[in-house]
Design an enzyme around this catalytic site. Structure first.
Site, PDB file in Angstrom:
ATOM      1  N   SER A 143       0.868  -1.171   0.000  1.00 25.62           N
ATOM      2  CA  SER A 143       0.000   0.000   0.000  1.00 25.62           C
ATOM      3  C   SER A 143       0.908   1.224   0.000  1.00 25.62           C
ATOM      4  O   SER A 143       2.078   1.124   0.389  1.00 25.62           O
ATOM      5  CB  SER A 143      -0.836   0.012   1.287  1.00 25.62           C
ATOM      6  OG  SER A 143      -1.404   1.301   1.505  1.00 25.62           O
ATOM      7  N   TYR A 156      -2.467  -1.143  10.559  1.00 19.55           N
ATOM      8  CA  TYR A 156      -2.370  -1.405   9.111  1.00 19.55           C
ATOM      9  C   TYR A 156      -1.061  -0.829   8.557  1.00 19.55           C
ATOM     10  O   TYR A 156      -0.353  -1.483   7.795  1.00 19.55           O
ATOM     11  CB  TYR A 156      -3.592  -0.775   8.434  1.00 19.55           C
ATOM     12  CG  TYR A 156      -3.686  -0.936   6.933  1.00 19.55           C
ATOM     13  CD1 TYR A 156      -4.099  -2.144   6.376  1.00 19.55           C
ATOM     14  CD2 TYR A 156      -3.421   0.123   6.079  1.00 19.55           C
ATOM     15  CE1 TYR A 156      -4.234  -2.283   5.003  1.00 19.55           C
ATOM     16  CE2 TYR A 156      -3.559  -0.005   4.709  1.00 19.55           C
ATOM     17  CZ  TYR A 156      -3.961  -1.209   4.171  1.00 19.55           C
ATOM     18  OH  TYR A 156      -4.095  -1.346   2.807  1.00 19.55           O
TER      19      TYR A 156
HETATM   20  C1  BGC Z   1      -6.166   1.662   2.444  1.00 19.44           C
HETATM   21  C2  BGC Z   1      -7.342   2.585   2.275  1.00 19.44           C
HETATM   22  C3  BGC Z   1      -6.875   4.001   1.955  1.00 19.44           C
HETATM   23  C4  BGC Z   1      -5.884   3.981   0.818  1.00 19.44           C
HETATM   24  C5  BGC Z   1      -5.328   5.376   0.476  1.00 19.44           C
HETATM   25  C6  BGC Z   1      -5.228   1.783   1.283  1.00 19.44           C
HETATM   26  O1  BGC Z   1      -4.109   0.969   1.489  1.00 19.44           O
HETATM   27  O2  BGC Z   1      -6.625   0.316   2.525  1.00 19.44           O
HETATM   28  O3  BGC Z   1      -8.113   2.570   3.437  1.00 19.44           O
HETATM   29  O4  BGC Z   1      -7.978   4.808   1.587  1.00 19.44           O
HETATM   30  O5  BGC Z   1      -4.818   3.136   1.148  1.00 19.44           O
HETATM   31  O6  BGC Z   1      -4.946   6.090   1.603  1.00 19.44           O
END
Ligand code: BGC
Length: 255
Positions: A143, A156
């Site tokens: 991410s 996360y």
């Molecule tokens: C997350 C989302 C978030 C996006 C951008 C992703 O990895 O799961 O919740 O909106 O990143 O910030």
């Protein structure tokens, strides 16, 4: 790009970004092992879709936060297709809780589904790749938050930050075996994980305004990058992350 005859495992492969990756790799010619925890009917429908494309797919129900189940997943791939060429550690969850209110259960869940699964998924797939010879590709779907804080989603961010270093360190360790390890870091993507944002028009407008390209990604736009990284296009990529984020990490309000 052809992945004809390659065998790919996609964790969390029957929904969201994982579903698009299963379809994208199959379209490129790979046979797919779709890992899932819920919705066997969605897995079955996906298997049919993949068969119609001329590739083969099996569904395997495995909770990737369990090392034993990850091993069973890789064993099922080898039993069916004889080998594993591509491992996509994609399964992920978030709790959207802050450092002040995250519970032990939430912490354990987020860290084990996102990070422990990617660590042991890498280990177990890499052991198989080393044993069979000829190298392999491991793609970690991380991410933007592997590097970019998301206040209110602390566990996360920790997990994705760990996946960043897993990608770099395992990439260096496994290079001698011809195994490339690449992170693909999406920004905001239109998938179930972002449902609450997508259902709130003012939150969605705020998010879109923060993205230089002005919109969330479709899951297919992330799958394209995974297929590229797993294929010949990614032949010199390892121990790094490709971000597909519409520019969100670089955006500035210009203050
Ligand atoms: C997350 C989302 C978030 C996006 C951008 C992703 O990895 O799961 O919740 O909106 O990143 O910030």
């Amino acid at each position: 790009m052809s992945l004809k005859g390659k065998v790919a495992i996609v964790t969390g492969g029957n929904s969201g970004i994982g579903k698009a990756i299963s379809l994208g790799l199959a379209k490129a010619g790979a046979n797919i092992v779709i890992d899932y925890v819920a919705h066997p009917e969605a897995t079955e429908a996906l298997q049919h879709e993949i068969a119609a494309m001329g590739s083969e797919a099996i569904g395997v129900q495995a909770d990737v936060s369990s090392v034993a189940q990850l091993q069973a997943l890789v064993d099922a791939a080898v039993a069916k297709f004889g080998r594993v060429d591509i491992m996509v550690n994609n399964a992920g969850v978030e709790t959207r809780t802050s450092v002040l209110d995250t519970t032990e259960d939430q912490y354990d869940k987020v860290l084990s589904i996102n990070l422990k699964s990617a660590f042991f998924g890498t280990q177990i797939a890499a052991r198989q790749m080393v044993a069979q010879g000829g190298g392999g590709r491991i793609i970690n779907v991380t991410s933007v938050h592997e590097d970019w804080p998301m206040p209110g989603n602390t566990a996360y961010c920790l997990a994705k930050g760990g996946m960043r270093m897993l990608t770099r360190t395992a990439g260096v360790e496994l290079a001698a075996h011809g195994i490339r390890v690449v992170g693909v870091g999406p920004g905001a993507v239109a998938t179930p994980i972002n449902l609450s944002t997508m259902q709130d028009p003012s939150l969605l407008a705020k998010l879109n305004a923060a993205i230089p390209l002005g919109r969330m990604a479709e899951p297919e736009e992330i799958a394209h990058v995974v297929v590229f990284a797993a294929g010949d296009g990614g032949s010199y990529l390892t121990a790094t992350t490709i971000f597909a984020d519409g520019g969100i990490m670089q955006s500035s309000v210009g203050l």
